[in-house]
Write a protein that holds these residues in place. Structure first.
Motif, PDB file in Angstrom:
ATOM      1  N   TYR A  75       0.786  -1.162   0.097  1.00  0.00           N
ATOM      2  CA  TYR A  75       0.068   0.028   0.030  1.00  0.00           C
ATOM      3  C   TYR A  75       0.881   1.352   0.085  1.00  0.00           C
ATOM      4  N   ASN A  76       0.257   2.378  -0.166  1.00  0.00           N
ATOM      5  CA  ASN A  76       0.903   3.772  -0.465  1.00  0.00           C
ATOM      6  C   ASN A  76       0.272   4.658   0.656  1.00  0.00           C
ATOM      7  N   SER A  77       1.016   5.678   0.767  1.00  0.00           N
ATOM      8  CA  SER A  77       0.593   6.867   1.538  1.00  0.00           C
ATOM      9  C   SER A  77       0.004   7.899   0.225  1.00  0.00           C
ATOM     10  N   VAL A  78      -1.197   7.632  -0.271  1.00  0.00           N
ATOM     11  CA  VAL A  78      -1.722   8.462  -1.206  1.00  0.00           C
ATOM     12  C   VAL A  78      -3.401   8.408  -0.604  1.00  0.00           C
TER      13      VAL A  78
ATOM     14  N   LEU B 229       4.432   8.210   9.527  1.00  0.00           N
ATOM     15  CA  LEU B 229       5.352   7.521   8.714  1.00  0.00           C
ATOM     16  C   LEU B 229       6.017   8.269   8.023  1.00  0.00           C
ATOM     17  N   ARG B 230       7.305   7.936   8.094  1.00  0.00           N
ATOM     18  CA  ARG B 230       8.320   8.747   7.497  1.00  0.00           C
ATOM     19  C   ARG B 230       9.095   8.124   6.235  1.00  0.00           C
ATOM     20  N   PRO B 231       9.575   8.885   5.205  1.00  0.00           N
ATOM     21  CA  PRO B 231      10.146   8.099   4.006  1.00  0.00           C
ATOM     22  C   PRO B 231      11.415   7.151   4.609  1.00  0.00           C
ATOM     23  N   GLY B 232      11.510   6.219   3.867  1.00  0.00           N
ATOM     24  CA  GLY B 232      12.880   5.319   4.428  1.00  0.00           C
ATOM     25  C   GLY B 232      12.255   4.251   5.444  1.00  0.00           C
ATOM     26  N   GLN B 233      11.556   4.388   6.300  1.00  0.00           N
ATOM     27  CA  GLN B 233      11.020   3.396   7.316  1.00  0.00           C
ATOM     28  C   GLN B 233      10.340   2.274   6.520  1.00  0.00           C
ATOM     29  N   LYS B 234      10.744   0.963   7.216  1.00  0.00           N
ATOM     30  CA  LYS B 234       9.981  -0.414   6.892  1.00  0.00           C
ATOM     31  C   LYS B 234       9.188  -0.560   7.605  1.00  0.00           C
TER      32      LYS B 234
END
Length: 134
Positions: free
Chosen positions: A40-43, A60-65
């Motif tokens: 899924y995506n953050s959209v 949520l922050r970019p680069g997190q798994k």
């Protein structure tokens, strides 16, 4: 001299047994399960009001798994903050989101805003591993 050797041997055997028991406790605490895995995506349209805030209020922050889990997996310890290894993917993922009630036995791998990557991922059956080391 013989008594000292016997004591040393007994101590050595007890130490080995203690290590073996502690290793068993660690192994027993790890859990594995085969689940359906999607992405899924953050959209807008794939998330609630704020696409960067997950169900337990984690930003949520970019680069997190990050993964989301179906609610039936929560009873197995897959709750907010749980660390999970996913077969075929490098690194450790953190449970930070939960899925709609309609989904069962499923994880959703967060792929930030990359919709193309998420669609290419599709749906797979994968093994997940989690649990604390004691």
């Amino acid at each position: 001299m013989m008594k000292q050797t016997l004591r040393n041997t007994a101590f050595f055997v007890m130490a080995i047994l203690a290590i073996a028991v502690s290793m068993n406790v660690t192994a027993a605490s790890k859990k594995t399960m085969t689940v359906d895995a999607t992405a899924y995506n953050s959209v807008p349209g794939q998330t609630d009001d704020d696409p960067w805030v997950a169900a337990w209020n984690n930003r949520l922050r970019p680069g997190q798994k990050v993964i989301a889990v179906s609610r039936d997996l929560e009873k197995h310890g897959l709750t907010n903050g749980a660390k999970v290894k996913i077969e075929g993917l490098p690194g450790t993922y953190t449970v930070r989101d939960r899925m709609n009630k309609r989904f069962k036995n499923r994880i959703d791998v967060w792929m930030e805003k990359d919709i193309k990557k998420a669609r290419k991922w599709g749906k797979k059956k994968l093994k997940i591993i989690w649990g604390h080391k004691k």
